[in-house]
Design an enzyme around this catalytic site. Structure first.
Site, mmCIF file in Angstrom:
data_model
loop_
_atom_site.group_PDB
_atom_site.id
_atom_site.type_symbol
_atom_site.label_atom_id
_atom_site.label_comp_id
_atom_site.label_asym_id
_atom_site.label_seq_id
_atom_site.Cartn_x
_atom_site.Cartn_y
_atom_site.Cartn_z
ATOM 1 N N SER A 78 16.908 55.731 17.406
ATOM 2 C CA SER A 78 17.405 57.100 17.534
ATOM 3 C C SER A 78 16.904 57.961 16.383
ATOM 4 O O SER A 78 16.988 57.559 15.227
ATOM 5 C CB SER A 78 18.931 57.107 17.515
ATOM 6 O OG SER A 78 19.419 56.195 18.459
ATOM 7 N N HIS B 45 16.071 56.650 25.683
ATOM 8 C CA HIS B 45 15.035 55.675 25.299
ATOM 9 C C HIS B 45 14.059 55.617 26.469
ATOM 10 O O HIS B 45 14.357 55.016 27.504
ATOM 11 C CB HIS B 45 15.636 54.292 25.064
ATOM 12 C CG HIS B 45 16.483 54.192 23.848
ATOM 13 N ND1 HIS B 45 16.046 53.623 22.671
ATOM 14 C CD2 HIS B 45 17.738 54.602 23.603
ATOM 15 C CE1 HIS B 45 16.997 53.684 21.770
ATOM 16 N NE2 HIS B 45 18.044 54.269 22.310
ATOM 17 N N HIS C 119 18.375 46.221 24.593
ATOM 18 C CA HIS C 119 19.611 45.866 23.897
ATOM 19 C C HIS C 119 20.375 44.779 24.652
ATOM 20 O O HIS C 119 20.396 44.766 25.886
ATOM 21 C CB HIS C 119 20.520 47.092 23.773
ATOM 22 C CG HIS C 119 19.894 48.250 23.073
ATOM 23 N ND1 HIS C 119 19.098 49.167 23.728
ATOM 24 C CD2 HIS C 119 19.956 48.644 21.776
ATOM 25 C CE1 HIS C 119 18.686 50.079 22.849
ATOM 26 N NE2 HIS C 119 19.193 49.782 21.667
ATOM 27 N N GLU D 16 22.774 45.936 27.326
ATOM 28 C CA GLU D 16 22.250 46.346 28.639
ATOM 29 C C GLU D 16 22.298 45.199 29.636
ATOM 30 O O GLU D 16 22.070 45.412 30.827
ATOM 31 C CB GLU D 16 20.796 46.814 28.499
ATOM 32 C CG GLU D 16 20.645 48.112 27.725
ATOM 33 C CD GLU D 16 19.182 48.451 27.507
ATOM 34 O OE1 GLU D 16 18.548 48.970 28.430
ATOM 35 O OE2 GLU D 16 18.662 48.176 26.396
ATOM 36 N N ALA E 55 20.198 53.335 14.837
ATOM 37 C CA ALA E 55 21.367 54.117 14.442
ATOM 38 C C ALA E 55 22.479 53.127 14.109
ATOM 39 O O ALA E 55 22.571 52.066 14.730
ATOM 40 C CB ALA E 55 21.806 55.012 15.592
ATOM 41 N N MET F 278 23.970 47.976 17.118
ATOM 42 C CA MET F 278 23.839 47.113 18.303
ATOM 43 C C MET F 278 22.407 46.659 18.579
ATOM 44 O O MET F 278 22.085 46.291 19.714
ATOM 45 C CB MET F 278 24.390 47.851 19.530
ATOM 46 C CG MET F 278 25.842 48.267 19.401
ATOM 47 S SD MET F 278 26.379 49.231 20.823
ATOM 48 C CE MET F 278 27.892 49.974 20.188
ATOM 49 N N SER F 279 21.555 46.696 17.590
ATOM 50 C CA SER F 279 20.165 46.279 17.843
ATOM 51 C C SER F 279 19.627 45.521 16.629
ATOM 52 O O SER F 279 20.390 45.011 15.808
ATOM 53 C CB SER F 279 19.294 47.518 18.114
ATOM 54 O OG SER F 279 19.160 48.300 16.950
ATOM 55 N N ASN G 26 27.115 57.874 12.130
ATOM 56 C CA ASN G 26 28.559 58.155 12.172
ATOM 57 C C ASN G 26 29.229 57.239 11.152
ATOM 58 O O ASN G 26 28.608 56.267 10.699
ATOM 59 C CB ASN G 26 29.123 57.831 13.572
ATOM 60 C CG ASN G 26 28.823 56.399 13.994
ATOM 61 O OD1 ASN G 26 27.691 56.079 14.361
ATOM 62 N ND2 ASN G 26 29.800 55.541 13.899
ATOM 63 N N HIS H 291 29.117 58.749 21.555
ATOM 64 C CA HIS H 291 27.659 58.653 21.595
ATOM 65 C C HIS H 291 27.013 59.994 21.216
ATOM 66 O O HIS H 291 25.964 60.021 20.567
ATOM 67 C CB HIS H 291 27.232 58.209 22.999
ATOM 68 C CG HIS H 291 25.774 57.916 23.120
ATOM 69 N ND1 HIS H 291 25.125 57.007 22.316
ATOM 70 C CD2 HIS H 291 24.824 58.424 23.956
ATOM 71 C CE1 HIS H 291 23.844 56.968 22.645
ATOM 72 N NE2 HIS H 291 23.637 57.816 23.636
HETATM 73 N N1 HPA Z 1 28.900 50.810 15.795
HETATM 74 C C1 HPA Z 1 27.980 50.103 16.481
HETATM 75 N N2 HPA Z 1 26.800 50.595 16.802
HETATM 76 C C2 HPA Z 1 26.514 51.841 16.429
HETATM 77 C C3 HPA Z 1 27.432 52.632 15.719
HETATM 78 C C4 HPA Z 1 28.695 52.086 15.384
HETATM 79 O O1 HPA Z 1 29.565 52.714 14.762
HETATM 80 N N3 HPA Z 1 26.836 53.827 15.497
HETATM 81 C C5 HPA Z 1 25.596 53.751 16.054
HETATM 82 N N4 HPA Z 1 25.402 52.560 16.612
#
Ligand code: HPA
Length: 279
Positions: A37, A68, A90, A93, A120, A218-219, A242, A254
């Site tokens: 991202s 993506h 991912h 998915e 991200a 998550m990656s 975040n 998201h």
């Molecule tokens: N948690 C998990 N995956 C993420 C987050 C999060 O807070 N932010 C972006 N990807």
């Protein structure tokens, strides 16, 4: 999980041959950048030779995530030949980790020596602010099904690979130096894998913090395990999109992730570009 070494190796070889044919006479890149991202604009400053939809590459899974797009770009960036992976696979998915990481072994087969992951992540460590960057120095893979589970692909790497220095120390230092010289705020820290797609609970984040996590996402972790298994040097940078659950009162969404990744985009792209230039 890999069921058959022969079938998996054949699938890797088919994908690599297809890509090689498309590259033709041009030099095959030895650098691969995974555009997480906020890093999409890197493709705009790349002198693109070939853009291959993942759906055209034999045996590649299709990326299903909005935002993506799912292309492998081959081109030149800052004078260096590069593969750009626009879109990744991912676990959330529905792919198992051996499929999420299929492309890494294809990259290895093509001769890639350096991979630059971006992603991200939710910030956990004190002092992190959304839209800042974090150089990944290590990871927590506890919640990640090992992509190496099943028969070992001996021709790529050993059965029991060492994980002491997954993220290349020279690259970590180089990224830190580039960031400092160019006024880019970076943290350094440990990235924890979360299976997703649901964000974590505040209790989970408190637990991850105790375990030493600086950020969660998550990656990257399955991919880094496979890249390291096949001897590819790894650099990885998270965009803190975040604050992780419970670190602030705000519910996670998201849209916030996308918004902050876009805010960090300039810094993310500059760091990646200058890193590639300095290789
Ligand atoms: N948690 C998990 N995956 C993420 C987050 C999060 O807070 N932010 C972006 N990807």
């Amino acid at each position: 999980m890999i069921e058959s070494v022969e079938a998996y190796t054949k699938a890797v070889n088919e994908a690599a041959s297809y890509i090689k044919d498309k590259i033709g006479e041009s030099e095959i890149p030895s650098i691969c950048v995974v555009l997480g991202s906020g890093l999409a604009p890197l493709a705009d400053i790349c002198d693109v030779d070939v853009k291959l939809p993942y759906s055209d590459i034999p045996n590649f899974p299709e990326s299903t995530v909005a935002g993506h797009s799912g292309h492998l770009i081959i081109g030149t960036l800052e004078g260096k030949r590069v593969f750009l992976m626009s879109g990744r696979f991912h676990y959330y998915e529905g792919y198992d980790t051996s499929l999420c990481t299929f492309y890494i072994r294809v990259m290895c087969r093509l001769g890639v020596k350096t991979i630059y992951f971006t992603n991200a992540a939710g910030g956990i460590a004190d002092g992190m602010k959304p839209a800042e960057l974090m150089i990944i120095t290590d990871h927590l893979s506890f919640y990640c099904e090992s992509p190496l589970r099943g028969p070992n692909l001996d021709e790529f790497g050993p059965r029991f690979p060492d994980q002491s220095h997954l993220y290349d120390v020279e690259y970590i230092n180089l990224l830190e130096k580039i960031a400092k010289e160019n006024g880019i705020t970076v943290h350094k820290g440990v990235y924890a894998f979360s299976r997703g797609p649901q964000y974590e609970t505040p209790a989970e984040i408190r637990g991850l913090k105790v375990l030493g996590a600086s950020a969660v996402g998550m990656s990257t972790v399955p991919e880094a395990i496979i890249a390291s298994h096949c001897g590819i040097r790894i650099a990885a940078v998270s965009c803190i999109s975040n604050l992780a659950a419970g670190i602030s009162d705000k519910p996670l969404c998201h849209e916030e992730v996308i918004e902050n990744a876009a805010k960090a985009s300039n810094d993310s792209c500059n760091l990646a570009r200058l890193f590639i230039k300095s290789l």
